[in-house]
Scaffold this motif. Sequence first.
Motif, mmCIF file in Angstrom:
data_model
loop_
_atom_site.group_PDB
_atom_site.id
_atom_site.type_symbol
_atom_site.label_atom_id
_atom_site.label_comp_id
_atom_site.label_asym_id
_atom_site.label_seq_id
_atom_site.Cartn_x
_atom_site.Cartn_y
_atom_site.Cartn_z
ATOM 1 N N ARG B 32 0.832 -1.270 -0.048
ATOM 2 C CA ARG B 32 0.094 -0.073 -0.062
ATOM 3 C C ARG B 32 0.740 1.190 0.007
ATOM 4 O O ARG B 32 0.363 2.246 -0.577
ATOM 5 C CB ARG B 32 -0.952 -0.163 1.223
ATOM 6 C CG ARG B 32 -2.033 -1.119 1.162
ATOM 7 C CD ARG B 32 -2.542 -1.179 2.571
ATOM 8 N NE ARG B 32 -3.397 -0.009 2.549
ATOM 9 C CZ ARG B 32 -3.566 0.530 3.947
ATOM 10 N NH1 ARG B 32 -3.368 0.054 4.878
ATOM 11 N NH2 ARG B 32 -4.543 1.572 3.960
ATOM 12 N N ASP B 100 -4.024 3.245 -2.013
ATOM 13 C CA ASP B 100 -5.372 2.945 -2.078
ATOM 14 C C ASP B 100 -6.032 4.069 -1.178
ATOM 15 O O ASP B 100 -7.396 4.218 -1.551
ATOM 16 C CB ASP B 100 -5.703 1.613 -1.251
ATOM 17 C CG ASP B 100 -5.281 1.439 0.058
ATOM 18 O OD1 ASP B 100 -4.154 2.341 0.299
ATOM 19 O OD2 ASP B 100 -5.546 0.775 0.866
ATOM 20 N N GLU B 101 -5.531 4.994 -0.521
ATOM 21 C CA GLU B 101 -6.416 6.000 0.189
ATOM 22 C C GLU B 101 -6.359 7.304 -0.752
ATOM 23 O O GLU B 101 -7.087 8.277 -0.654
ATOM 24 C CB GLU B 101 -5.858 6.503 1.247
ATOM 25 C CG GLU B 101 -6.130 5.353 2.331
ATOM 26 C CD GLU B 101 -5.220 5.636 3.724
ATOM 27 O OE1 GLU B 101 -5.029 6.845 3.994
ATOM 28 O OE2 GLU B 101 -4.793 4.463 4.416
ATOM 29 N N VAL B 102 -5.361 7.434 -1.662
ATOM 30 C CA VAL B 102 -5.508 8.598 -2.724
ATOM 31 C C VAL B 102 -6.298 8.303 -3.934
ATOM 32 O O VAL B 102 -5.688 7.695 -4.990
ATOM 33 C CB VAL B 102 -3.788 9.002 -3.115
ATOM 34 C CG1 VAL B 102 -3.818 10.341 -4.087
ATOM 35 C CG2 VAL B 102 -3.013 8.945 -1.883
ATOM 36 N N SER B 103 -7.531 8.544 -3.695
ATOM 37 C CA SER B 103 -8.633 8.180 -4.679
ATOM 38 C C SER B 103 -9.668 9.151 -4.919
ATOM 39 O O SER B 103 -10.693 8.840 -5.493
ATOM 40 C CB SER B 103 -9.122 6.704 -4.407
ATOM 41 O OG SER B 103 -9.915 6.998 -3.071
ATOM 42 N N LYS B 106 -11.380 9.237 -8.242
ATOM 43 C CA LYS B 106 -12.567 8.303 -8.432
ATOM 44 C C LYS B 106 -13.959 8.880 -8.307
ATOM 45 O O LYS B 106 -14.758 8.447 -9.048
ATOM 46 C CB LYS B 106 -12.324 7.207 -7.599
ATOM 47 C CG LYS B 106 -13.125 5.881 -7.813
ATOM 48 C CD LYS B 106 -12.719 4.468 -7.325
ATOM 49 C CE LYS B 106 -12.724 4.810 -5.855
ATOM 50 N NZ LYS B 106 -12.208 3.743 -5.040
ATOM 51 N N ASP B 107 -13.949 9.874 -7.228
ATOM 52 C CA ASP B 107 -15.209 10.429 -6.759
ATOM 53 C C ASP B 107 -15.780 11.480 -8.011
ATOM 54 O O ASP B 107 -15.169 12.314 -8.369
ATOM 55 C CB ASP B 107 -15.078 11.085 -5.405
ATOM 56 C CG ASP B 107 -14.649 10.064 -4.483
ATOM 57 O OD1 ASP B 107 -14.836 8.965 -4.638
ATOM 58 O OD2 ASP B 107 -14.013 10.396 -3.546
#
Lengths: 172, 107
Positions: B32, B100-103, B106-107
Amino acid sequence: MNLYDIIFYFFAVVTIASAAVVVFSRNIVYSAFSLLFTFFGVAGIYVLLNADFLAITQLLVYVGGILVLILFGVMLTTNVVSVEIKTGTMQTLPATIIVALLAGLLGGIVWTTDWFVGKRLSEVTSQTTSKEIGTALITTHVLPFEIASVILLVAIVGAAMMARRERSNTNI
Amino acid sequence: MILNFMTITLTHFLLVSAVLFSFGVYAVITRRNAIMVLMGIELILNSANINFLAFSRFGGLNIEGQMAAIFVIILAAAEAAIALAIVLNIYKRFNTVNVDEVSILKD
């Protein structure tokens, strides 16, 4: 089994074992320091492949440059004083299956292919390659050489511009 | 294929390189932390370099394989500098380097 074979097995074991530590260690600092031994082992393998200039370049660039950069990144982005230094993993089971299949495929291909030459390493004459590489860099490979220098310049300027601390948030 | 395993041939170098490549891919997939992903990429580049040099040694490529390996090292240095700069920016912006927290794209 002569000295070349023993040295090869030594460097192969060093490389693969330390790479395994890099991949499977929970602690990112251990991974970064284990990467040092991986680079050393790969440099030894380069020497066995009669690439002395490449081995020295590997030591200078990877150990002296990239590894220090990675350690800087580790120290700057991890809270070393707190307990957050452990790094998590995700999708371990499917990744294990996929990577095992990939390794099996690659190993099978390598193992079953009847390669073009199978000469023993010690039978090939050894000579230094620095002169040939220098000649090739300014004759037949001068265009990639110049492009690589421009790429390095652009990358360094871009990295310095991206990583510098902003004075204020208004000029983004 | 009968091969005396103890004498070093091209196959041995390629096998070491394949193992190194697999470890790198595993690190890229599972870790990660973005810096661990970078280390995996370095392992992959090193395995590619071993392949270049092995084929240049045993395949009669002479100096050409070593030239390719030099340019791989150059690009690896540039890539590490750029990637570390991006990681530092991500850390300043999100206060984490877990990929995986830098997303928010996607929103």
